[in-house]
Motif scaffolding. Structure first.
Motif, short mmCIF file in Angstrom:
data_model
loop_
_atom_site.label_atom_id
_atom_site.label_comp_id
_atom_site.label_asym_id
_atom_site.label_seq_id
_atom_site.Cartn_x
_atom_site.Cartn_y
_atom_site.Cartn_z
N HIS A 69 0.86 -1.19 0.00
CA HIS A 69 0.00 0.00 0.00
C HIS A 69 0.90 1.24 0.00
N ALA A 84 -2.17 -1.37 -3.76
CA ALA A 84 -3.02 -0.17 -3.67
C ALA A 84 -2.17 1.08 -3.64
N GLU A 86 -2.86 5.34 -3.17
CA GLU A 86 -3.75 6.49 -2.96
C GLU A 86 -2.93 7.74 -3.22
N ARG A 98 -4.13 -7.03 -12.41
CA ARG A 98 -5.54 -7.28 -12.06
C ARG A 98 -5.85 -7.03 -10.59
N SER A 99 -4.87 -7.14 -9.71
CA SER A 99 -5.10 -6.91 -8.28
C SER A 99 -4.89 -5.46 -7.86
N ALA A 100 -4.49 -4.59 -8.79
CA ALA A 100 -4.14 -3.20 -8.47
C ALA A 100 -5.38 -2.35 -8.23
N ARG A 101 -5.23 -1.39 -7.29
CA ARG A 101 -6.28 -0.42 -6.98
C ARG A 101 -5.60 0.94 -6.87
N SER A 103 -6.27 4.97 -6.56
CA SER A 103 -7.22 6.04 -6.27
C SER A 103 -6.48 7.36 -6.44
N GLY A 117 -8.00 -4.72 -13.10
CA GLY A 117 -7.26 -3.61 -12.50
C GLY A 117 -8.17 -2.40 -12.37
N HIS A 118 -8.11 -1.68 -11.23
CA HIS A 118 -9.00 -0.54 -10.98
C HIS A 118 -8.22 0.76 -10.92
N ILE A 119 -8.74 1.78 -11.62
CA ILE A 119 -8.20 3.13 -11.53
C ILE A 119 -9.39 4.04 -11.29
N ASP A 120 -9.37 4.73 -10.14
CA ASP A 120 -10.43 5.68 -9.80
C ASP A 120 -9.81 7.07 -9.80
#
Length: 156
Positions: A69, A84, A86, A98-101, A103, A117-120
């Motif tokens: 993190h 992760a 932030e 695929r496990s990435a987050r 923010s 994979g998530h990008i916010d």
């Protein structure tokens, strides 16, 4: 024999300055899964992060483990993100596993996002320039759309 020694007889390891690619080729630093760093991290070589960093990261290359993190900005030439983040990410060659987050905003030159994979946040390609044209007068013919994105490729 077992008395107090004032001299340390352990061998000293000397690391030569320079070497291949200024000593950076094949070198990396590891932040283990049990390590928490509060503060900025700067590395001239590749950085492997398995723990937690509360601060900005600036390095040549970043490999982030799935359980790690980072709370802060990330700047690197290349990065493979699995954990992760932030904060703002600014990387030339970015791979989001695929496990990435993530923010936060992402700036990249080349990007690969694995399924899952998530990008916010906002995504912006480094080097992309937005051009806004002025409206045409009644007697002028159209030359370009009112707003367009132009990719500028610099010759090396």
């Amino acid at each position: 024999m077992f008395g107090n020694k004032t001299r340390d007889d352990r061998p000293v390891m000397h690391i030569p300055a320079g070497g291949p690619a200024n000593g950076r080729r094949g070198m990396f630093s590891v932040i283990g899964p049990d390590v928490v760093i509060s503060g900025n991290v700067n590395a001239s070589a590749e950085l492997h992060v398995e723990g937690r960093i509360e601060g900005d990261v600036d390095c040549a290359g970043l490999i982030q483990g799935a359980e790690s993190h980072i709370v802060g900005g990330v700047t690197a030439e290349s990065a493979r993100i699995a954990g992760a983040i932030e904060g703002t990410v600014r990387v030339r060659q970015l791979t989001v596993e695929r496990s990435a987050r993530i923010s936060g905003d992402v700036e990249y030159e080349n990007i690969t996002i694995e399924n899952g994979g998530h990008i916010d946040g906002r995504m912006r390609r480094i080097g992309a320039t937005t051009v806004t044209a002025t409206p045409l007068l009644a007697n002028e013919s159209p030359r370009a759309p009112l707003a367009t994105t132009v990719q500028i490729v610099a010759a090396d």
